[in-house]
Design an enzyme around this catalytic site. Structure first.
Site, PDB file in Angstrom:
ATOM      1  N   LEU A  57      12.301 -14.857 -14.791  1.00 39.02           N
ATOM      2  CA  LEU A  57      11.272 -13.833 -14.968  1.00 39.02           C
ATOM      3  C   LEU A  57      11.965 -12.480 -14.919  1.00 39.02           C
ATOM      4  CD1 LEU A  57       8.272 -14.868 -12.647  1.00 39.02           C
ATOM      5  CD2 LEU A  57       8.505 -15.235 -15.106  1.00 39.02           C
ATOM      6  N   ASP A  58      11.505 -11.533 -15.738  1.00 41.74           N
ATOM      7  CA  ASP A  58      12.066 -10.188 -15.696  1.00 41.74           C
ATOM      8  C   ASP A  58      11.947  -9.625 -14.278  1.00 41.74           C
ATOM      9  OD1 ASP A  58      12.446 -10.443 -18.404  1.00 41.74           O
ATOM     10  OD2 ASP A  58      10.680  -9.253 -18.959  1.00 41.74           O
ATOM     11  N   ARG A  59      12.873  -8.780 -13.925  1.00 46.58           N
ATOM     12  CA  ARG A  59      12.925  -8.249 -12.552  1.00 46.58           C
ATOM     13  C   ARG A  59      11.604  -7.611 -12.096  1.00 46.58           C
ATOM     14  NH1 ARG A  59      18.229  -5.744  -9.729  1.00 46.58           N
ATOM     15  NH2 ARG A  59      17.385  -5.737  -7.619  1.00 46.58           N
ATOM     16  N   VAL A  61       8.622  -8.323 -12.885  1.00 44.80           N
ATOM     17  CA  VAL A  61       7.502  -9.267 -13.001  1.00 44.80           C
ATOM     18  C   VAL A  61       7.442 -10.129 -11.749  1.00 44.80           C
ATOM     19  CG1 VAL A  61       6.550 -11.171 -14.384  1.00 44.80           C
ATOM     20  CG2 VAL A  61       7.761  -9.281 -15.505  1.00 44.80           C
TER      21      VAL A  61
END
Length: 224
Positions: A57-59, A61
């Site tokens: 997951l993107d940081r 998120v």
């Protein structure tokens, strides 16, 4: 660290915004290290703990992240993610309500690695990859709306990029056109729900992430 599900082969945790799933050039301790430490302590495991990263997951998120505790589970989960057999549903807070209350977005996405950003086109272009998602308006608040998004492909920054291309950038996401950042540096995107057949036991697994601490989520849901 909040463990949402665990057994001998799989562990699913709730990632906080700001955490990285796997080590990167920042040198910050990744979530995977915390999960390994948790397993080592809980089960008094000697030596190194095996833990396989199956997706990221993107940081900024938050939400559900799946790790494999065995090599058998890792290879099978990797194949399941590749084939789309793990169904992922996200919730996103947006300022602008979509013109249609539900629909399917199809774009061709080009990733710019130097900028760490993706760009969406409505037709195929050089080096692009097809990106598909379904969305629906889940709840309407006074000033914001929650969209439920189901990913049908897995591209770099796909939800962020495609919702912005629709004119609905995610709250706090400066990179994709939202005008203000969130106070904690997060973006209002949550990996809310996962459904899959367990790679070893073959049992159905369905999991939900808790809502982030930001009270806006509950305000919108209660209003809607």
């Amino acid at each position: 660290m909040e463990v949402v599900y665990e057994d001998n082969h799989v562990i699913v945790v709730n990632k906080e915004s700001g955490e990285i799933v796997q080590g990167d050039k920042t040198g910050d301790a990744p979530l995977s290290d915390y999960v390994k430490a948790y397993i080592k302590e809980k089960y008094a495991k000697p030596g190194n703990v095996f833990l396989g990263v199956t997706h990221r997951l993107d940081r900024p998120v938050s939400g559900l992240v799946v790790f494999a505790r065995t090599s058998k589970a890792l290879s099978r989960l990797n194949e399941m993610f590749r084939k789309g057999d793990i169904h992922k549903t996200y919730w996103a807070i947006v300022k602008n309500r979509p013109a249609e209350p539900e629909g399917r977005l199809v774009h061709w996405i080009v990733r710019n690695e130097k900028m760490n950003k993706s760009f969406a086109y409505d037709h195929e272009v050089k080096d692009s990859k097809k990106a598909v998602l379904d969305y629906r308006v889940l709840a309407d608040g006074d000033n914001y709306h929650i969209l439920e998004v189901r990913l049908l492909t897995g591209r770099h920054h796909q939800i962020r990029c495609q919702l912005a291309a629709m004119g609905c950038p995610i709250r706090g996401d400066l990179k994709y056109g939202f005008p203000r950042s969130n106070p904690d540096g997060s973006i209002s995107l949550l990996s809310r729900h996962l459904e899959f057949v367990h790679p070893v036991s073959k049992q159905e697994v369905a999991l939900d992430a808790p809502l982030p601490s930001d009270v806006l989520w509950k305000k919108i849901l209660n209003k809607g």
